[in-house]
Write an enzyme that holds these catalytic residues in place. Structure first.
Site, PDB file in Angstrom:
ATOM      1  N   HIS A  37       0.830  -1.215   0.000  1.00  0.00           N
ATOM      2  CA  HIS A  37       0.000   0.000   0.000  1.00  0.00           C
ATOM      3  C   HIS A  37       0.863   1.262   0.000  1.00  0.00           C
ATOM      4  CE1 HIS A  37      -3.486  -2.563   1.021  1.00  0.00           C
ATOM      5  NE2 HIS A  37      -2.652  -3.159   1.870  1.00  0.00           N
ATOM      6  N   LYS A  40      16.933  20.441 -11.456  1.00  0.00           N
ATOM      7  CA  LYS A  40      16.074  19.271 -11.663  1.00  0.00           C
ATOM      8  C   LYS A  40      16.796  18.131 -12.378  1.00  0.00           C
ATOM      9  CE  LYS A  40      12.386  18.649 -10.884  1.00  0.00           C
ATOM     10  NZ  LYS A  40      11.211  18.973 -11.698  1.00  0.00           N
ATOM     11  N   GLU A  63       9.345   7.657 -17.012  1.00  0.00           N
ATOM     12  CA  GLU A  63       7.987   8.180 -17.168  1.00  0.00           C
ATOM     13  C   GLU A  63       7.436   7.869 -18.560  1.00  0.00           C
ATOM     14  OE1 GLU A  63       8.451  11.898 -14.024  1.00  0.00           O
ATOM     15  OE2 GLU A  63       8.437  12.286 -16.180  1.00  0.00           O
TER      16      GLU A  63
END
Length: 469
Positions: free
Chosen positions: A163, A290, A297
């Site tokens: 979870h 970044k 992705e």
């Protein structure tokens, strides 16, 4: 027949097809990719016509020599996108027109008793048999990389999650191998698919079969198929092998997507025990600091596209009447697109895992003593406490630790004994709070102990060796 392009049909037509229909109908931009398979099938078909005395030796030799030259010419004329700029509607027409330039009227005999229906299905199957081998090779390489990293990093202990909540300590290798086993299943399904795929439709004609006494078994074996399709209508109308591949590709992409999601999470600053290499990361056009996991992705995003392709083609088939319908022409476009997309995903995942780094100290630093709650329950079970009772006792321990503002490891021994005397001495209790001891208790097959993980590695390495043979 138009003076501007070669057509395999049209004798009873007085007008040319409209440009609007041609835009929808012409498939050369897609099926140029099948030129080698189309020529390979044509060579085999010419040979079978010759052996059955329906093609003279002179015509046969002229066709074979012409096809060899056509293959060289097409390889030269493909553009940067792998397409031809010929005016014909499909690759079958291009090959026949170019063949006639070299073989003359002999080329007009090549299509004897053959239909584009069985020709196209054969070309597609030949392409798939070859391409699935390449896909399998890349998947085996990915599994090999995952397995190798699991072997090298077997001592790394990291949090395991259910979870997306911290659950129990595990060996990082155990996590990695969970995906190796998923990918192994993908390879097994690919092998099964290839066996079903290896039936040759050629010789089925348009739908009724071949009127000439050709030897379909001999023809199939000459093309590398294991068997022939048993029914001509089934041969030209079925695209189950496309559905099976698209469904397989979708499932494989789901596995890659889930792995990508895990690695994306573990590479965030909040987790930070995985760092992706520069080769498989990108930056921001605005924020200089970044490091984005764009490769992963994109793999994750591709899964949605592959699932969509799988579903959409099944929708195309749902209401079709028997044998060949032009709706089926989309089979190649969707197959090539899905194959290419999945192949890119496998290669990106391969490179990402091969070049990423795992920070062992950061991984173990994310562990906390509450993840050993199950170990406390097991300690009570070993002293004769029923598990359901032990579960509730440890729940009480967690509640008491929270009330005292301490973690399980630093709660005083007397507090444990007050809740349940079976916790034993302080020395016995302290033994529970060891990450290494925790993972080592799971020695059963498939567990996360060193020996259990080592056994998984041996099984996978043996399987990889067998698959490469």
């Amino acid at each position: 027949m138009s003076e501007n392009r070669y057509q395999l049909w049209g004798g009873c037509f007085e007008e040319e097809a409209s440009q609007d229909l041609r835009h929808l109908n012409d498939s050369l931009a897609v099926d140029s990719r099948l030129f080698r398979e189309d020529i390979h099938g044509s060579r085999a078909w010419a040979q079978e016509l010759n052996k059955s005395n329906h093609l003279s030796d002179d015509h046969y030799n002229a066709i074979i020599e012409g096809l060899n030259k056509v293959e060289i010419d097409i390889e030269r004329d493909l553009n940067a996108h792998g397409c031809l700029l010929d005016k014909e509607e499909d690759i079958h027409s291009v090959v026949e027109r170019r063949l006639q330039e070299y073989a003359g009227d002999a080329a007009l005999h090549l299509h004897t008793a053959r239909s584009r229906n069985d020709q196209s299905a054969t070309d597609t199957k030949l392409w798939m048999l070859s391409s699935l081998k390449n896909m399998k090779k890349e998947l085996l390489q990915l599994i090999s990389v995952v397995t190798s990293r699991a072997e090298d990093e077997i001592n790394v202990i990291a949090p395991g999650y259910t979870h997306l909540q911290r659950a129990q300590p595990i060996r990082w290798s155990h996590f990695m191998l969970s995906y190796a086993w998923l990918l192994k299943d993908d390879v097994s399904r690919l092998n099964e698919q290839a066996r079903r795929l290896s039936t040759c439709p050629l010789g089925s004609g348009a739908l009724a079969g071949c009127a000439l006494p050709i030897d379909r078994e001999r023809l199939a074996h000459s093309l590398g198929f294991n068997d022939i399709t048993p029914n001509s209508m089934y041969a030209v109308g079925s695209r189950d092998y496309i559905v099976e591949f698209l469904n397989w590709a979708a499932l494989c992409s789901v596995h890659l997507s889930r792995l990508a999601e895990d690695l994306i999470i573990y590479s965030t600053q909040e987790f930070g025990f995985v760092q992706l290499s520069d080769k498989f990361s990108t930056g921001s056009s605005l924020m200089p600091q970044k490091r984005n996991p764009d490769g992963l992705e994109l793999v994750r995003g591709a899964a949605g596209m592959l699932l969509g392709d799988s579903f959409s083609f099944s929708c195309t088939l749902k209401g079709l009447p028997s044998t060949y319908n032009k709706d089926l022409q989309v089979d190649k476009e969707i197959t090539f697109r899905s194959y290419d997309r999945l192949m890119h995903c496998v290669k990106v995942m391969n490179g990402t895992i091969r070049t990423m780094t795992v920070n062992q100290d950061k991984a173990i630093g994310l562990l906390d003593s509450s993840m050993l709650a199950t170990d406390l329950a097991h300690a009570l079970v070993r002293r004769g406490v029923p598990f359901r009772k032990a579960h509730h006792i440890v729940g009480s321990v967690l509640k008491r630790a929270a009330a005292l503002g301490v973690d399980l490891q630093h709660m005083p021994h007397k507090e444990y004994i007050a809740i349940c005397p079976e916790f034993g001495s302080q020395e016995e209790l302290e033994k529970v709070f060891s990450w290494e001891s925790s993972v080592e208790q799971y020695k059963s097959a498939g567990g996360t102990s060193r020996d259990a993980v080592g056994n998984q590695l041996q099984l996978l390495q043996k399987w990889l060796q067998d698959e490469h043979c």
